[in-house]
Design a protein around this motif. Structure first.
Motif, PDB file in Angstrom:
ATOM      1  N   GLY A 106      93.846  13.400  26.111  1.00 33.93           N
ATOM      2  CA  GLY A 106      92.951  13.321  27.250  1.00 33.93           C
ATOM      3  C   GLY A 106      92.794  11.896  27.723  1.00 33.93           C
ATOM      4  O   GLY A 106      92.694  10.967  26.914  1.00 33.93           O
ATOM      5  N   HIS A 107      92.783  11.721  29.054  1.00 35.22           N
ATOM      6  CA  HIS A 107      92.581  10.375  29.602  1.00 35.22           C
ATOM      7  C   HIS A 107      91.839  10.482  30.932  1.00 35.22           C
ATOM      8  O   HIS A 107      91.518  11.570  31.407  1.00 35.22           O
ATOM      9  CB  HIS A 107      93.912   9.628  29.740  1.00 35.22           C
ATOM     10  N   LYS A 108      91.560   9.316  31.528  1.00 34.65           N
ATOM     11  CA  LYS A 108      90.761   9.225  32.755  1.00 34.65           C
ATOM     12  C   LYS A 108      89.473  10.035  32.565  1.00 34.65           C
ATOM     13  O   LYS A 108      88.771   9.854  31.586  1.00 34.65           O
ATOM     14  CB  LYS A 108      91.584   9.680  33.956  1.00 34.65           C
ATOM     15  N   VAL A 134      94.161  13.039  21.033  1.00 35.31           N
ATOM     16  CA  VAL A 134      93.811  11.664  21.375  1.00 35.31           C
ATOM     17  C   VAL A 134      92.937  11.709  22.622  1.00 35.31           C
ATOM     18  O   VAL A 134      93.241  12.430  23.578  1.00 35.31           O
ATOM     19  CB  VAL A 134      95.073  10.821  21.649  1.00 35.31           C
ATOM     20  N   LEU A 135      91.848  10.954  22.613  1.00 32.74           N
ATOM     21  CA  LEU A 135      90.954  10.876  23.764  1.00 32.74           C
ATOM     22  C   LEU A 135      90.801   9.422  24.184  1.00 32.74           C
ATOM     23  O   LEU A 135      90.473   8.564  23.370  1.00 32.74           O
ATOM     24  CB  LEU A 135      89.582  11.463  23.425  1.00 32.74           C
ATOM     25  N   ALA A 136      91.042   9.166  25.458  1.00 31.60           N
ATOM     26  CA  ALA A 136      90.929   7.813  26.007  1.00 31.60           C
ATOM     27  C   ALA A 136      90.048   7.830  27.243  1.00 31.60           C
ATOM     28  O   ALA A 136      89.709   8.891  27.783  1.00 31.60           O
ATOM     29  CB  ALA A 136      92.319   7.268  26.354  1.00 31.60           C
ATOM     30  N   ASP A 137      89.674   6.652  27.689  1.00 29.60           N
ATOM     31  CA  ASP A 137      88.910   6.465  28.930  1.00 29.60           C
ATOM     32  C   ASP A 137      87.599   7.257  28.884  1.00 29.60           C
ATOM     33  O   ASP A 137      86.848   7.146  27.935  1.00 29.60           O
ATOM     34  CB  ASP A 137      89.767   6.850  30.144  1.00 29.60           C
ATOM     35  N   TYR A 138      87.349   8.086  29.916  1.00 29.22           N
ATOM     36  CA  TYR A 138      86.120   8.881  29.990  1.00 29.22           C
ATOM     37  C   TYR A 138      86.400  10.370  29.767  1.00 29.22           C
ATOM     38  O   TYR A 138      85.651  11.223  30.237  1.00 29.22           O
ATOM     39  CB  TYR A 138      85.448   8.679  31.351  1.00 29.22           C
ATOM     40  N   SER A 148      88.745   5.071  23.180  1.00 26.53           N
ATOM     41  CA  SER A 148      87.718   4.444  24.015  1.00 26.53           C
ATOM     42  C   SER A 148      86.335   4.851  23.545  1.00 26.53           C
ATOM     43  O   SER A 148      86.127   6.010  23.174  1.00 26.53           O
ATOM     44  CB  SER A 148      87.892   4.859  25.480  1.00 26.53           C
ATOM     45  N   PRO A 149      85.366   3.940  23.596  1.00 25.48           N
ATOM     46  CA  PRO A 149      83.991   4.298  23.219  1.00 25.48           C
ATOM     47  C   PRO A 149      83.340   5.231  24.231  1.00 25.48           C
ATOM     48  O   PRO A 149      82.319   5.862  23.921  1.00 25.48           O
ATOM     49  CB  PRO A 149      83.276   2.937  23.167  1.00 25.48           C
ATOM     50  N   THR A 150      83.911   5.346  25.421  1.00 29.15           N
ATOM     51  CA  THR A 150      83.341   6.195  26.457  1.00 29.15           C
ATOM     52  C   THR A 150      83.887   7.616  26.422  1.00 29.15           C
ATOM     53  O   THR A 150      83.401   8.484  27.149  1.00 29.15           O
ATOM     54  CB  THR A 150      83.616   5.592  27.847  1.00 29.15           C
ATOM     55  N   ALA A 151      84.912   7.880  25.603  1.00 27.80           N
ATOM     56  CA  ALA A 151      85.425   9.245  25.451  1.00 27.80           C
ATOM     57  C   ALA A 151      84.438  10.063  24.620  1.00 27.80           C
ATOM     58  O   ALA A 151      83.742   9.536  23.753  1.00 27.80           O
ATOM     59  CB  ALA A 151      86.792   9.226  24.798  1.00 27.80           C
ATOM     60  N   ARG A 152      84.393  11.374  24.907  1.00 31.04           N
ATOM     61  CA  ARG A 152      83.430  12.239  24.205  1.00 31.04           C
ATOM     62  C   ARG A 152      84.149  13.408  23.548  1.00 31.04           C
ATOM     63  O   ARG A 152      84.929  14.108  24.200  1.00 31.04           O
ATOM     64  CB  ARG A 152      82.375  12.778  25.172  1.00 31.04           C
ATOM     65  N   ASN A 153      83.867  13.618  22.278  1.00 34.78           N
ATOM     66  CA  ASN A 153      84.460  14.716  21.521  1.00 34.78           C
ATOM     67  C   ASN A 153      83.366  15.629  20.981  1.00 34.78           C
ATOM     68  O   ASN A 153      82.349  15.169  20.472  1.00 34.78           O
ATOM     69  CB  ASN A 153      85.275  14.179  20.347  1.00 34.78           C
ATOM     70  N   ASP A 198     100.496   3.091  27.890  1.00 35.01           N
ATOM     71  CA  ASP A 198     100.671   1.898  28.726  1.00 35.01           C
ATOM     72  C   ASP A 198      99.456   1.694  29.626  1.00 35.01           C
ATOM     73  O   ASP A 198      98.940   0.581  29.770  1.00 35.01           O
ATOM     74  CB  ASP A 198     101.926   2.030  29.584  1.00 35.01           C
ATOM     75  N   ARG A 199      99.006   2.786  30.232  1.00 38.29           N
ATOM     76  CA  ARG A 199      97.862   2.681  31.128  1.00 38.29           C
ATOM     77  C   ARG A 199      96.612   2.256  30.359  1.00 38.29           C
ATOM     78  O   ARG A 199      95.845   1.401  30.824  1.00 38.29           O
ATOM     79  CB  ARG A 199      97.605   4.024  31.815  1.00 38.29           C
ATOM     80  N   HIS A 200      96.435   2.818  29.173  1.00 39.53           N
ATOM     81  CA  HIS A 200      95.244   2.472  28.399  1.00 39.53           C
ATOM     82  C   HIS A 200      95.270   1.022  27.933  1.00 39.53           C
ATOM     83  O   HIS A 200      94.260   0.329  27.975  1.00 39.53           O
ATOM     84  CB  HIS A 200      95.133   3.401  27.181  1.00 39.53           C
ATOM     85  N   GLU A 201      96.447   0.568  27.509  1.00 43.78           N
ATOM     86  CA  GLU A 201      96.555  -0.807  27.034  1.00 43.78           C
ATOM     87  C   GLU A 201      96.360  -1.813  28.162  1.00 43.78           C
ATOM     88  O   GLU A 201      95.819  -2.899  27.949  1.00 43.78           O
ATOM     89  CB  GLU A 201      97.915  -1.008  26.371  1.00 43.78           C
ATOM     90  N   ASN A 202      96.760  -1.422  29.381  1.00 41.27           N
ATOM     91  CA  ASN A 202      96.593  -2.320  30.520  1.00 41.27           C
ATOM     92  C   ASN A 202      95.184  -2.229  31.119  1.00 41.27           C
ATOM     93  O   ASN A 202      94.739  -3.162  31.795  1.00 41.27           O
ATOM     94  CB  ASN A 202      97.605  -1.989  31.611  1.00 41.27           C
ATOM     95  N   ASN A 203      94.519  -1.076  30.854  1.00 38.57           N
ATOM     96  CA  ASN A 203      93.143  -0.881  31.378  1.00 38.57           C
ATOM     97  C   ASN A 203      92.289  -0.279  30.263  1.00 38.57           C
ATOM     98  O   ASN A 203      91.848   0.876  30.365  1.00 38.57           O
ATOM     99  CB  ASN A 203      93.161   0.054  32.590  1.00 38.57           C
ATOM    100  N   PRO A 204      92.036  -1.041  29.197  1.00 38.63           N
ATOM    101  CA  PRO A 204      91.279  -0.475  28.076  1.00 38.63           C
ATOM    102  C   PRO A 204      89.853  -0.096  28.493  1.00 38.63           C
ATOM    103  O   PRO A 204      89.232  -0.771  29.286  1.00 38.63           O
ATOM    104  CB  PRO A 204      91.284  -1.603  27.039  1.00 38.63           C
ATOM    105  N   GLY A 205      89.385   1.037  27.916  1.00 37.28           N
ATOM    106  CA  GLY A 205      88.034   1.496  28.229  1.00 37.28           C
ATOM    107  C   GLY A 205      86.969   0.688  27.503  1.00 37.28           C
ATOM    108  O   GLY A 205      87.234  -0.044  26.581  1.00 37.28           O
TER     109      GLY A 205
END
Length: 362
Positions: free
Chosen positions: A212-214, A240-244, A274-279, A355-362
């Protein structure tokens, strides 16, 4: 309650927000015309055939997404694909649904009747993207005595579409069903499975992976109902959960009366980038029989610093080590794919997200 999907078999506190899928996963029924139920007319391998209609005992199989969704697809499907397998079919049966601006919605009703001693692998792939696109499937499986069915679902949609994947199965004596699922795309992705292990020594394996991302919303409801003596299930999910991004998993093993010496295991591991991801994970074991073995576990965390140190000490850069650890979570799914190009496509999708996460980490 009638229109809700992915309902937890036994509800918990409403404040937990896991008893059913959130409103963002509601069906887009008001915006879609009634489907024409066009049957599959392509070729099939020797040892299998297409059916014009499904037997009543198959259409009555309920999926993990619930009766409301099942009835909607059976009534409104754009396409149908009903298969009967009579032999050991070596070649996988693969169908791809492609969403685009000219075809923004796809609703497919699948039926699989596996006769005694038969074997079949079915691969369902969703690709493409469309504004407010919708990819929807219902797959009903009747696995008769001694048969084997492997269902592989690969959801590789773009970021503006939504997906719903529902599976239901009856599993007879000595039969086995495997569900292999990878979810990468869609702004909303909902999946629900309900496997009824009716026969003695029947079996079910689930291998599921997601990224999950964005602001992606992922919702899973997977249930194994044990009724047969010495039946077994192994349910494994990794993600894996990234971003929001947000994810809910309901994983249920239900031991019914008479399921003597049945065994059920479920496990999920979640990696938060990311700390903003929710599980939210809701493992549930229901027990109506004494002589059973049931286990569940869920693990949530960030990258393991000791593992990273070990990999970096072997010559990998930190970024390479992290990618290796993410890809490892998909290996139980990737190892079961019948074609190398599908494995490559999923790995490339993982690479793009990292790549997107590493370039725009949450």
């Amino acid at each position: 309650m009638k229109e809700r999907i992915n309902i937890l078999p036994v509800p918990t506190w409403n404040r937990m927000g896991v008893n059913w899928a959130e409103a963002k996963a509601d069906l887009p029924k008001a915006s879609l015309p009634k489907g024409k139920k066009e049957p599959y007319t392509g070729s099939v391998s020797h040892g299998m055939q297409t059916l014009r209609e499904l037997p009543t005992e198959v259409t009555q199989i309920q999926s993990g997404m619930g009766a409301y969704y099942d009835e909607y697809i059976m009534d409104q499907a754009d396409k149908t694909c009903y298969l009967q397998v009579n032999d050991d079919v070596k070649e996988p049966f693969i169908i791809t649904e492609q969403l685009d601006s000219s075809n923004p919605a796809s609703r497919t009703h699948w039926g699989i009747v596996a006769e005694e001693g038969s074997r079949l692998t079915v691969v369902q792939i969703s690709r493409g993207d469309a504004m407010d696109g919708a990819a929807m499937t219902l797959t009903q499986i009747h696995a008769k005595a001694g048969s084997f069915v492997r269902l592989i679902q690969l959801q590789l949609l773009g970021d503006t579409s939504r997906s719903w994947e529902a599976v239901g199965a009856r599993i007879g004596e000595g039969a086995k069903v495997e569900l292999v699922r990878a979810v990468l795309g869609g702004q909303v992705a909902a999946s629900g499975s309900l496997m009824k292990l009716e026969g003695a020594k029947s079996g079910y394996d689930l291998n599921s992976a997601y990224f999950g991302h964005k602001e992606q919303y992922l919702d899973f409801n997977d249930t194994a109902e044990h009724m047969g003596r010495e039946s077994s299930c192994e349910m494994y999910t990794s993600g894996v959960l990234a971003d929001y991004s947000t994810k809910i998993l309901r994983g249920t093993i239900d031991f019914r009366s008479g399921a003597v010496r049945a065994v059920g295991h479920e496990n999920e591991t979640v990696l938060l980038l990311s700390p903003t991801a929710r599980n939210r994970t809701t493992p549930l074991i229901l027990c109506g029989e004494e002589q059973v073995e049931g286990q569940h576990a869920a693990t949530l965390g960030k990258f393991d610093e000791k593992q990273l140190y070990y990999l970096c000490s072997r010559g990998l850069a930190p970024t390479q080590a992290k990618r290796l650890m993410v890809e490892a979570r998909f290996m139980p799914v990737l190892d079961l794919l019948p074609e190398e190009n599908l494995r490559t496509e999923i790995l490339e999708g993982i690479e793009r997200r990292l790549d997107r996460h590493e370039n725009n980490p949450g």
